[in-house]
Structures are given as C-alpha cells and as structure tokens.
Scaffold this motif. Structure first.
Motif, PDB file in Angstrom:
ATOM      1  N   THR A  54       0.802  -1.375  -0.073  1.00  7.93           N
ATOM      2  CA  THR A  54      -0.190  -0.279   0.432  1.00  7.93           C
ATOM      3  C   THR A  54       0.811   1.128   0.120  1.00  7.93           C
ATOM      4  O   THR A  54       0.082   2.067   0.312  1.00  7.93           O
ATOM      5  N   PHE A  83       1.955   4.352  -1.472  1.00  7.11           N
ATOM      6  CA  PHE A  83       1.198   5.425  -2.127  1.00  7.11           C
ATOM      7  C   PHE A  83       1.381   5.441  -3.768  1.00  7.11           C
ATOM      8  O   PHE A  83       2.475   5.906  -3.776  1.00  7.11           O
ATOM      9  N   PRO A  84       1.099   5.309  -4.835  1.00  9.77           N
ATOM     10  CA  PRO A  84       1.523   4.870  -6.234  1.00  9.77           C
ATOM     11  C   PRO A  84       1.923   6.323  -6.755  1.00  9.77           C
ATOM     12  O   PRO A  84       2.807   6.030  -8.061  1.00  9.77           O
ATOM     13  N   TRP A  85       1.406   7.271  -6.015  1.00 10.92           N
ATOM     14  CA  TRP A  85       1.245   8.862  -7.050  1.00 10.92           C
ATOM     15  C   TRP A  85       2.455   9.363  -6.397  1.00 10.92           C
ATOM     16  O   TRP A  85       3.107  10.851  -6.766  1.00 10.92           O
ATOM     17  N   MET A  86       3.005   8.807  -5.539  1.00  8.68           N
ATOM     18  CA  MET A  86       4.206   9.749  -4.746  1.00  8.68           C
ATOM     19  C   MET A  86       6.204   8.634  -5.342  1.00  8.68           C
ATOM     20  O   MET A  86       5.387   7.434  -5.476  1.00  8.68           O
ATOM     21  N   PHE A 133       6.293  10.756   3.837  1.00 10.75           N
ATOM     22  CA  PHE A 133       4.827  11.363   4.357  1.00 10.75           C
ATOM     23  C   PHE A 133       4.034  11.333   5.384  1.00 10.75           C
ATOM     24  O   PHE A 133       3.717  12.496   6.180  1.00 10.75           O
ATOM     25  N   VAL A 186       5.482   1.816  -8.499  1.00 19.68           N
ATOM     26  CA  VAL A 186       5.207   0.616  -9.576  1.00 19.68           C
ATOM     27  C   VAL A 186       6.835   0.399  -9.854  1.00 19.68           C
ATOM     28  O   VAL A 186       6.578  -0.694 -10.706  1.00 19.68           O
ATOM     29  N   TYR A 214      -5.242   2.133   0.855  1.00 20.72           N
ATOM     30  CA  TYR A 214      -4.198   3.759   1.665  1.00 20.72           C
ATOM     31  C   TYR A 214      -5.094   4.631   2.337  1.00 20.72           C
ATOM     32  O   TYR A 214      -4.066   5.128   2.590  1.00 20.72           O
ATOM     33  N   GLN A 234      -4.480  15.036  -0.509  1.00 28.75           N
ATOM     34  CA  GLN A 234      -3.046  14.258  -0.487  1.00 28.75           C
ATOM     35  C   GLN A 234      -3.025  11.928  -1.165  1.00 28.75           C
ATOM     36  O   GLN A 234      -2.237  11.984  -1.819  1.00 28.75           O
ATOM     37  N   VAL A 235      -4.740  12.350  -0.094  1.00 25.64           N
ATOM     38  CA  VAL A 235      -4.606  10.780  -0.291  1.00 25.64           C
ATOM     39  C   VAL A 235      -6.036  10.394  -1.538  1.00 25.64           C
ATOM     40  O   VAL A 235      -5.997   9.300  -2.419  1.00 25.64           O
ATOM     41  N   PRO A 291      -6.115  11.888  -5.383  1.00 22.17           N
ATOM     42  CA  PRO A 291      -4.966  11.365  -5.775  1.00 22.17           C
ATOM     43  C   PRO A 291      -5.431   8.995  -6.195  1.00 22.17           C
ATOM     44  O   PRO A 291      -5.423   9.250  -6.995  1.00 22.17           O
ATOM     45  N   GLY A 292      -5.463   8.720  -4.696  1.00 22.81           N
ATOM     46  CA  GLY A 292      -6.235   7.586  -5.081  1.00 22.81           C
ATOM     47  C   GLY A 292      -7.484   7.560  -5.535  1.00 22.81           C
ATOM     48  O   GLY A 292      -6.861   6.531  -6.466  1.00 22.81           O
ATOM     49  N   TYR A 295      -0.306   3.948 -11.196  1.00 20.58           N
ATOM     50  CA  TYR A 295      -1.100   3.241 -10.620  1.00 20.58           C
ATOM     51  C   TYR A 295      -1.207   2.135 -10.543  1.00 20.58           C
ATOM     52  O   TYR A 295      -1.871   1.002  -9.202  1.00 20.58           O
TER      53      TYR A 295
END
Lengths: 261, 262
Positions: free
Chosen positions: A85, A87-90, A98, A132, B154, B171-172, B175-176, B255
């Motif tokens: 888990t 965060f794929p956007w970071m 974080f 990823v 998440y 932030q979560v 974007p999630g 993603y």
C-alpha cells in the motif's frame, strides 16, 4: 507494553451481529519483544492486529498501549500490511517522508530521516523511483522504511512477506531481524507459517478459533537469529506444528464486514 | 511499419466497404437514394467549406452541440465527483443516498424529456439538464467505488501514518481516486454525448448536430444527415484517442500496482 484486557470482537451490531471472531482474549506483550501470532486463516489474527492498530474497536474489553487506551490508528503504532500500500502517486522517498511531514517535521529534516530509513532497509538507491517500478520485495522494504521513519514504539506486521517468492521471503525475514535489532520496538508479527514463526519470534502465540482464541503461548529460547536448519530450529518447528495441528483448518471466513481489512 | 498502418486502417476500410454495399443494396432493392461514403465525404467537404445546413453553418451546429455537451457534462462531473468523494468518506451519507443514484442510473437518458420540459420548458436549459442527468450517475457511482476501494488500503495506511483532515483529502483521497475518476468521466462523457444528440432532436434547440439530423428528415437531405453522423463519430474518436486513452495510459502506468511483479 501492550495489554489486551478481556477483549472480544464480533462484526456487526445488535441483531445483525456475527459470531465472535475473538472472545475474551487477555494478553500482555512486553516492550521491545518480537511476538508472532501463528494460526490458520480466518481465526482472528488480523482482527487482533487491527484492534492494536486502532483500525477496529473491540466489542468488549480494553486494548492498552503503555497504559493508554487505543482510540484509533496513529504513528506510534506502525503497520506493514500484506500488500505494501505505498502511494503510487508519490516517489519512494515521498512515501517515506509522508508520515514525517504529517508530524509537522520540516521538509529538509524529513528528507534526511527518510533517506536514513531507506538506507537501513537497503533501498537508498531507489529513493527517486515510483513504487510501480519496484518488485514486491522492494515495496515491502519501503513499507518498512515508511514506518521506521516514525520511530514507532510498536510495529505491527500482517503477513508482510506471504505474497513474496520463497527466497525473497527468507532474505527479508533475516533483514527484518537485523532492522529490529537496530531499531528496537515491540513487534507483533502475524503469520500462518511455522517456518517463519520459528525463525523470527521470541514468543509465539498460537491463535485458534473463538471461543478458545489463545490456543498456546510459547516462549522460545533466546539467541537469534537461529540457523534455519539447526537442531534447535527444527525442534521449535515440530513443537509449533504439533500445536497448530491440534486446531481445525479451513475455518469459515467471517460474515459481513470480513476479517481482513 | 506499413503493415501496422494497414492493420490499423483495415477496420475502417471494411466499414466503408460494408456501408457501400448497404447503400447499393438499398438503392437497388428499395429504389431510394442511400448516401454512399463518397457522397457523404463530398457533402461534408461542402459543409466544411461553408454551405449552410438547416439554415446555419455546420460550425454553428458543432459548436452549439459541444457547448451544451461540455456545460451539462461539466456540471454533472463536478457534482458526481463531489458526491462520490463524500459518500465514499461518510458511510452514513452513502446509506441515505446510494439507492437514489443507482435508481437515477436505471432511467434511460431520453426518459428525462418530460421532466426536463416540465422543469425548464423547451430550450437550452432542458437540454443541459438531460445531459447532466445522463452523466451524473456514471461519474458518481464509479468515483464512489474507487473511494470504497481506497478505504481499506491507502486511507488506512495514511491514517496509520498520522494523516488527518486536509492531508487525507488532498494528498490521499483525491490522487487515489484518480483512476476511478477518469473511468467515471469517460463513461459519463459517452452517456451524455448520446443523450445530447437525442435531446437536440426532441427538445427543439434550433441548432446542434442532433437537430440538424432530425431536420434533414423534412428536407429529405439525407447526405446532410450522414455528414453530421460522420462528424459525430469523428468527435467521439478524437475525445477517446486524443484525450482519454493518453490520460488513462499515463495514470495507469503509475498506478497499476496490482498485477506487477510481486
């Protein structure tokens, strides 16, 4: 110290309440010890962990960490999930930063601390990558770094290496012992693997289906890491296996709400 | 390279061939002129060059349709996104309202016509209302499902790391929910595009591609109608391949954590 005082948990409320997943569990876990919860799937190990993590509230009884009742999740109790888990956007570094940033730590200090933790789990070279791009084992290393950064007094592991291939799993187990020696914390580690428990734990609690939630509580001999194929380790494994075999297997999963997160 | 290009063109060529065959068959068997691909292309060229269609330029029809579409869709997307995020965060809100959204989704776009006309009368507002009603449930439901999925993963991790309130949302959660939002928007956009044309045919907007098509019935200008159909298909292809495919590819590249090497 973690204290569970006559804790019970069932999902749902009132007439819709399901059967007890945990019933009347009392446990006391000493500071900075490594405890494995061993048991078949569906017996409430994850529920117990989620109660300590604060993701769930007990139906009865109290969960205390250092004498304070658990009222919700928090950075003092880091959790490594079965799935990393991240965060794929970071990026990897931002994932580790974080939690630190949420504590109000200044950006530069957060970066420094995050880099230190990534180095500790052997991921310093991958700080700038996206999750990823990483293998499953690397993601779990980052997930560990992410909670190490918060310097938690409790670390909770929910079958973190069960989805990895056998070789990665064994190497990460050894790494985990090294990390825990460098950063002492009270550890609850959930597994259904006798091998894993025999290698990692200082104490193994065999969890069975309610109402006999605590099936056995076994202190293991001191020096760790144990050689995997040593006489001692094999003896521990047969002991644990015997205890586990006394339990039914293939327990029906919990009804609505589910046991897993 | 050439082979790949040909493979890409093949379905289009087959389609044109099929069209041509149907046109010849209809003309031969029923004795009515059926616009062929070639005639349609010529007509489209003349319309693009400035020949009026139902009294106004093609550009006006296209522009008005796009404007209605984007207005209605924009309203639906904003409300749908807000709804999905709120319902995803607050379970009680979802319990109270979730069935309504699913009910709305079951109502076909055109069934809103009497309601739209009763509320707004004939005209722009009615059209935009219908477009919005067609897009909203798709966006809302998809975003909600996306947030639901985040809840166990998440969001849980973020709370454990000490995130709360604003950080959790911006932030979560936002974007999630991006992949789900994209597919919701895509669904909604498609739904509303279809309803838009139907609405223009019925609600009497005076301009727009749907209006032009239905008007061609009275003037027997079937090549004009076919040219409009071609424009509609072209806009669909542009939005799909020019906007959503690249956007989705970029998000999913980053993603798609499940299914990767573990």
């Amino acid at each position: 110290m973690i204290l569970l005082d006559r804790v019970s948990k069932r999902y749902g409320t009132g007439s819709g309440a399901g059967p007890f997943v945990l019933q009347d569990v009392s446990l006391s876990l000493e500071r900075n010890r490594f405890v494995c919860l061993l048991g078949p799937s569906g017996c409430g190990k994850t529920t117990l962990l989620n109660l300590v993590a604060g993701f769930l509230a007990p139906s009865a009884g109290r969960v205390l960490v250092d004498g304070v009742g658990v009222s919700g999740p928090g950075p003092d109790r880091g959790v490594v999930f079965q799935d990393a888990t991240l965060f794929p956007w970071m990026t990897v570094l931002d994932n580790v930063r974080f939690g630190l940033r949420q504590q109000g730590i200044a950006p530069e200090q957060a970066t420094a601390a995050a880099e230190e933790c990534l180095a500790l789990v052997g991921m310093a070279a991958h700080a700038g990558e996206w999750p990823v791009r990483l293998s499953g084992g690397m993601r779990q290393r980052v997930a560990i770094a992410r909670i190490l950064a918060l310097q938690p007094k409790v670390m909770l592991f929910d079958e973190p290496f069960s989805a990895l291939d056998a070789n990665s799993r064994e190497r990460l187990q050894a790494e985990l012992l090294r990390i825990c020696a460098a950063r002492p914390a009270t550890v609850i580690y959930i597994t259904h693997s006798v091998e894993e428990a025999a290698f990692l734990a200082e104490r193994v609690i065999v969890v069975g289906p309610a109402p006999a939630s605590i099936h056995a509580d076994i202190a293991l001999p001191a020096p760790r890491p144990r050689a995997r194929n040593s006489q001692e380790c094999n003896e521990i494994k047969s002991l644990l296996r015997a205890r586990l075999d006394a339990l039914p297997c293939c327990i029906t999963p919990c009804p609505s709400g589910g046991c897993s997160p | 390279m050439i082979r790949r290009f040909l493979a890409f063109l093949l379905p289009f060529l087959l389609f044109l061939l099929l069209w041509q065959v149907v046109a010849l068959l209809v003309e031969g068997l029923r004795g009515v002129p059926f616009p062929t691909p070639w005639q349609t292309m010529i007509r489209l060229g003349r319309l693009v060059a400035g020949e009026p269609l139902s009294d106004v330029l093609l550009y006006r029809h296209v522009g008005d349709s796009l404007l209605r579409w984007l207005t209605g869709f924009g309203i639906a997307a904003a409300i749908g996104l807000l709804y999905g995020l709120t319902a995803g965060l607050y379970h009680r809100f979802e319990l109270a309202t979730g069935q309504i959204v699913h009910l709305l989704q079951l109502i076909p776009g055109l069934a809103w016509i009497p309601i739209a006309i009763l509320i707004f009368g004939l005209g722009e507002a009615a059209t935009i209302f219908m477009i919005a009603m067609a897009a909203f449930p798709a966006v809302a439901i998809t975003v909600l499902a996306g947030v639901r999925h985040l809840d166990g993963t998440y969001l849980r991790a973020a709370r454990m790391l000490g995130a709360g309130g604003k950080a959790l949302f911006f932030q979560v959660l936002l974007p999630g929910a991006l992949p789900a939002t994209l597919s919701g928007l895509r669904l909604g956009l498609g739904n509303s595009w279809r309803v838009l044309l139907a609405a223009e045919m019925v609600v009497g907007s005076g301009t727009g591609l749907g209006y032009a098509i239905v008007e061609s019935r009275w003037t027997l200008d079937y090549t004009g109608a076919f040219a409009c159909l071609a424009v509609i298909a072209l806009i669909g292809v542009l939005v799909e391949y020019g906007l959503f495919r690249p956007l989705e590819r970029r998000t999913l590249q980053r993603y798609r954590l499940d299914g990767g090497a573990r």
